[in-house]
Enzyme design. Structure first.
Site, PDB file in Angstrom:
ATOM      1  N   GLY A 308       9.628   9.938  -0.789  1.00  0.00           N
ATOM      2  CA  GLY A 308       9.413  10.664   0.456  1.00  0.00           C
ATOM      3  C   GLY A 308       9.007   9.698   1.552  1.00  0.00           C
ATOM      4  O   GLY A 308       9.440   9.803   2.693  1.00  0.00           O
ATOM      5  N   GLU A 311       3.901   3.473   1.815  1.00  0.00           N
ATOM      6  CA  GLU A 311       2.761   3.126   2.646  1.00  0.00           C
ATOM      7  C   GLU A 311       2.681   1.676   3.062  1.00  0.00           C
ATOM      8  O   GLU A 311       1.593   1.194   3.422  1.00  0.00           O
ATOM      9  CB  GLU A 311       1.475   3.481   1.904  1.00  0.00           C
ATOM     10  N   ASN A 312       3.776   0.928   3.061  1.00  0.00           N
ATOM     11  CA  ASN A 312       3.736  -0.495   3.410  1.00  0.00           C
ATOM     12  C   ASN A 312       2.750  -0.745   4.555  1.00  0.00           C
ATOM     13  O   ASN A 312       2.815  -0.097   5.589  1.00  0.00           O
ATOM     14  CB  ASN A 312       5.131  -0.960   3.841  1.00  0.00           C
ATOM     15  N   HIS A 344      -0.741  11.498   3.715  1.00  0.00           N
ATOM     16  CA  HIS A 344      -0.722  10.782   2.432  1.00  0.00           C
ATOM     17  C   HIS A 344      -0.567   9.278   2.665  1.00  0.00           C
ATOM     18  O   HIS A 344      -1.337   8.474   2.118  1.00  0.00           O
ATOM     19  CB  HIS A 344       0.441  11.326   1.594  1.00  0.00           C
ATOM     20  N   GLU A 345       0.408   8.904   3.477  1.00  0.00           N
ATOM     21  CA  GLU A 345       0.664   7.477   3.702  1.00  0.00           C
ATOM     22  C   GLU A 345      -0.448   6.835   4.531  1.00  0.00           C
ATOM     23  O   GLU A 345      -0.812   5.670   4.295  1.00  0.00           O
ATOM     24  CB  GLU A 345       2.023   7.282   4.377  1.00  0.00           C
ATOM     25  N   GLU A 367      -2.771   6.949  -5.837  1.00  0.00           N
ATOM     26  CA  GLU A 367      -2.066   8.208  -5.613  1.00  0.00           C
ATOM     27  C   GLU A 367      -2.956   9.440  -5.712  1.00  0.00           C
ATOM     28  O   GLU A 367      -2.699  10.446  -5.056  1.00  0.00           O
ATOM     29  CB  GLU A 367      -0.884   8.319  -6.582  1.00  0.00           C
TER      30      GLU A 367
END
EC number: 3.4.11.2
Length: 946
Positions: A308, A311-312, A344-345, A367
């Protein structure tokens, strides 16, 4: 030409490299251990990459790694995957070394197995703690499956446009450049990207250096970026594109730079992401008391992306449907999903990036917190979305996958790349997030917040283990006036190191006693299975004489034992009923004695709003799953569910819908199924009248979700008005495709229109799917197309999963089968046969590293018969040698769930049939009919008044 330019530059960067013949040294690696030996570690990488999206065969690069040996050694071991090593040079990194320019490189071996180990030998023994620099030039293939560096494409003005991007988590940085590809081995990264001048948006984790744009090589522009902070290799990201962007430069609500990159012409759809993304970052900084570390946090929407989002650090990459909002096209569900994914990211910038896991054995440290905060932090910005209420529904969903013996624990040792990828499952995400929510409540919210702030500040830029988290929390608890019965590590080790969860059974010790007798057992869907696993369980309760659902602190603890525990409960003797687990904050189910269940059914049917809505959802979910498991008589669950005819809130109905979906699967085709359908129509009749197909102005955010449940039940189970209205809406849409049709009901309307087998309806919707570039509209259509009952069109749709010229993007192909599996028994059985016959071709065509597990998990929720069991056994035997770790786990869960359903038929079918026949059969028909008329009339009147 481009390749020659790249190789020329590599020679200049590396000095005088030793040229190698790869075929002579690509030897099978003999290491049994997939984990790097730990005899050296990196501190700095200088990575130079040559990306040309129009040259899609391969790319070239060079990396200079500053390496520190931990011990005296003559070799180092790192990772490299699917690349050709062109040259290697190694030299001392100490100015005082007399042999500073000596090339220390001797030879190398590159594993051809899935360890991906690159062993580099030197001409002499390296001294411990004396750094060297290793320069490696190489050529690598663009990844064919969106894991690594890969090419994505989109159509603009009839022409195909390519771009280069990446997905390096968890073990694919080694596919981009040779590196120490384990999360604990952090370093500073300097990145330079060479790209053709036509590609105006070239990005990585950090901003460009001020003097960065240089055309020092024909056909390429050089983009030099600032050095990162210390970080893990999997958090690197790249983008070479012709995108446009919007930014917060002129109107910031957050003090760090944020840009949202997307295809040209879609910038208006990025406004929500920019606005919400900034507000969400502000709330996360406040909560953690720790400032975001990088100078920018850009977001990118790419057409093809495996996850989806990712998160870099500083350059978060999203699938388009997970970031862009198109008014009149994007559903409320998708909009909410975008908010959750952004949250989330953003959370990962602290949990994962600032503090990362020591190894992927502890994936949940990333996570689990991201799963919790995707709801919690969204709720801080948009409380009207009721994300923490909806969290309970997500927890109830993960109960299903966590109720099998084969499930892995939260902390789960992994070694191989396949095993590592397999840990990114519902246990690491939803279960871990649910256990973290439980911890927040038994600690109290403020102690929880202070503990996380301490954990982040203490472990900043370090690799963490669960013990680091638990020690930080314990320190804050010890400094407070709040106490818990055991040390936190003792409690949490049982929740994180054991699979599954308990069912807590609570009874009065005697009719007039002031104490509970409480026991625990592991809850397993298959009632024939047993386990002695036990937990430290936080307990709280509500009595009918003291209805306070708000204080969720523990009132007692259940020790980790199978033996019964007596718990004193003052005032219990005067209570008509009681409920344990306020707001379902604890990660467990609760069973009661039959008398309390009957009392709860009575209060729900009489005055249901006296019970907290989350506990109403809990009672529905627990009762039907306890009955499914054989721990409760189904008649009690059905008696309790009668109250739903009065229930107006979405949350309890979401719980009920999950229970009814399972019953629909096991009862489908039986003689009692029509009575079950009648019961569902009875329960939903008032809401069908109230909600209908048309959205009301200013309705609650969750109402579209509620409407879809009610419409799906009614259209699927024979409400003629629902079916005819849906067909009319679809026909009107076909006649005038430019008209507005509420996107929130489109899947329901389209699905209902396809169930009749109309080929023209299918062809119309398929034509729209292939014509649109909007990912939200594509998702709506693809989820509906699986409902077709036309065998020929269904076969055509399935062929799109494996066709070389498929018109469905690889990331979406699994949805073809999942939508069919979920649409009903006929299509589910057809999908099962298709997968059984074609799995070897499906694997590489459906984003094979995760797409297949999505398909298998859909089967785990729907297969119920001995015939299904036989086919899964055949499937397992046929493809055992090609299964990934995640696929093997999914197949094991399917087998356990089918066995449980077969047991269900022998243990529960008669009870369900008896209740339905008594209440909705010939014996109860006249009474029920009269009751329905009276209740519906009354409820509609009440709804109209309110």
């Amino acid at each position: 030409m481009r390749l020659l330019i790249c190789l020329t530059l590599l020679g200049l960067v590396c000095g005088n490299p030793v040229q190698l013949t790869d075929n002579s040294i690509a030897l099978q690696n003999t290491y049994d251990n997939y984990v790097l030996p730990g005899e050296s570690f990196p501190t700095f990488y200088d990575v130079q990459l040559f990306f040309d999206p129009e040259y899609e065969a391969s790319f070239n690069g060079t990396v200079a790694i500053r390496v520190v040996p931990r011990i005296a050694t003559q070799e180092i071991v790192l990772h490299a995957m699917e690349m050709e090593i062109l040259s290697i040079r190694a030299y001392s990194d100490l100015p005082s070394d007399d042999n500073l320019n000596e090339n220390l490189f001797s030879s190398y071996t590159l594993a051809t197995d899935d360890t991906h180990l690159l062993k580099i030998q030197f001409t002499r023994v390296l001294d411990a703690l004396q750094p060297i620099t290793v320069e490696i030039s190489y050529s690598a293939q663009y990844a064919p499956n969106m894991f690594g560096v890969y090419v994505s494409r989109y159509v603009e003005n009839g022409a195909t446009v390519s771009l280069v991007t990446s997905q390096l988590q968890p073990t694919f940085a080694r596919r981009a450049f040779p590196c120490y590809d384990e999360p604990a081995l952090k370093a500073v990264f300097r990145t330079t990207i060479y790209a053709p001048p036509a590609y105006n948006v070239v990005e990585t984790n950090m901003p460009l250096r001020t003097d960065s744009l240089k055309s020092d090589r024909p056909g390429f522009t050089k983009h030099e970026f600032q050095d990162t902070l210390v970080m893990s290799s999997y958090l690197l990201a790249y983008l070479v594109s012709k995108f446009d962007y919007i930014s917060n430069e002129n109107n910031p609500t957050y003090d760090k730079s944020m840009k949202v990159f997307s295809r040209p012409g879609t910038q208006n759809t990025a406004e929500f992401a920019l606005d919400f993304g900034q507000k969400n970052m502000v709330e996360l900084e406040k909560y953690t008391e720790f400032p975001y570390a990088f100078p920018k946090i850009d977001k990118v929407a790419v057409p093809d992306f495996a996850a989806g989002a990712m998160e870099n650090w500083g350059l978060v990459i999203y699938r388009e449907i997970a970031l862009l909002v198109q008014e009149g096209v994007t559903t409320t569900s998708t909009l909410q999903g975008i908010g959750r994914i952004i949250s989330h990211e953003n959370t990962h910038q602290w949990f994962g990036n600032e503090v990362g896991p020591d190894s992927w054995t502890y994936t949940w440290l990333n996570e689990g917190f991201a799963n919790f905060f995707e709801s919690f932090a969204t709720d801080l910005v948009l409380p009207e979305w009721r994300m923490m209420d909806q969290f309970v529904i997500n927890m109830q969903n993960v109960f299903q996958s966590d109720a099998v013996l084969s499930v892995n624990p939260i902390t789960f040792e992994v070694r191989t790349p396949s095993q590592i990828l397999g840990t990114f499952n519902s246990v690491a995400y939803q279960k871990s997030g649910s256990v973290i929510r439980m911890m927040q409540h038994f600690l109290t919210p403020e102690i929880f917040r202070k503990s996380l702030a301490l954990y982040i500040s203490r472990m900043s830029r370090k690799a963490a283990k669960p013990t680091d988290l638990f020690e930080a929390i314990q320190e804050v608890v010890d400094a407070s006036d709040h106490s818990i019965r055991w040390r936190l590590s003792i409690i949490m080790n049982r929740w994180t190191q054991q699979g599954g969860f308990p069912v807590v059974t609570v009874r009065r010790s005697a009719p007039s006693a002031q104490s509970f007798v409480i026991t625990q057992r592991r809850f397993l869907t298959d009632s024939t299975q047993e386990s002695n696993t036990v937990w430290n369980v936080p307990l709280n309760w509500v009595l009918s004489t003291d209805v306070n659902f708000n204080d969720t602190r523990p009132m007692a603890w259940l020790p980790p034992q199978l033996a019964a525990e007596a718990v004193q409960v003052p005032g219990l003797q005067n209570a008509e009923w009681f409920i344990v687990n306020k707001q379902q904050t604890g990660y467990y189910r609760v069973n009661y004695d039959p008398e309390n269940w009957r009392a709860l059914a009575k209060v729900l049917n009489d005055t249901h709003e006296i019970i907290h809505l989350l506990n109403r959802a809990q009672l529905i979910d627990d009762s039907f799953n306890l009955a499914r498991n054989g721990r409760l008589d189904y008649s009690l669950a059905f008696d309790l569910s009668r109250y739903l005819v009065q229930e107006r809130d979405y949350i309890p109905w979401a719980a009920a819908n999950a229970a009814f979906n399972y019953l629909n699967s096991v009862l489908s085709g039986s003689s009692v199924h029509p009575l079950f359908q009648e019961y569902l129509l009875f329960l939903t009749a008032p809401l069908y009248q109230r909600l209908g197909f048309n959205a009301a102005t200013g309705e609650e955010h969750v109402t579209p979700f509620h409407r879809n449940i009610i419409l799906n039940i009614n259209c699927l189970h024979g409400n003629e008005d629902c079916v005819s209205t849906a067909e009319t809406l679809l026909q009107n849409f076909r006649d005038n495709p430019t008209q507005t049709l509420n996107p929130d009901i489109q899947t329901t309307v389209f699905c209902s229109g396809l169930r009749g087998g109309d080929v023209d309806n299918f062809n119309f919707l398929w034509a729209r799917y292939t014509a649109t570039q909007d990912s939200s509209e594509q998702s709506i259509l693809l989820n509906a197309l699986g409902c077709t009952s036309n065998a020929d069109r269904r076969d055509f749709l399935f062929s799109q999963v494996i066709a070389s010229d498929s018109q469905v993007r690889e990331q979406d192909r699994h949805s073809v089968l999942v939508s069919a599996i979920n649409s009903g028994p006929d299509n589910m059985n057809a999908a099962l046969d298709f997968v059984l016959e074609n799995f070897a071709n499906i694997q590489p065509n459906v984003q094979g590293l995760t797409g297949t597990t999505n398909i298998l998990n859909a089967f785990a929720r729907t297969l119920t018969t001995q015939e299904h069991a036989n086919k899964i056994d055949e499937f397992s035997n046929k493809y055992a040698n090609v299964f990934t770790a995640g696929e093997m786990a999914s197949v094991a869960a399917i087998k356990e769930n089918i066995a449980a359903s077969i047991t269900w038929n022998s243990q529960n079918a008669a009870t369900v049939e008896a209740w339905l026949r008594k209440n909705f059969g010939t014996d109860g028909a006249s009474t029920v009919s009269a009751s329905i008329t009276i209740i519906i009339s009354a409820m509609v009147a009440i709804y109209n008044i309110l």
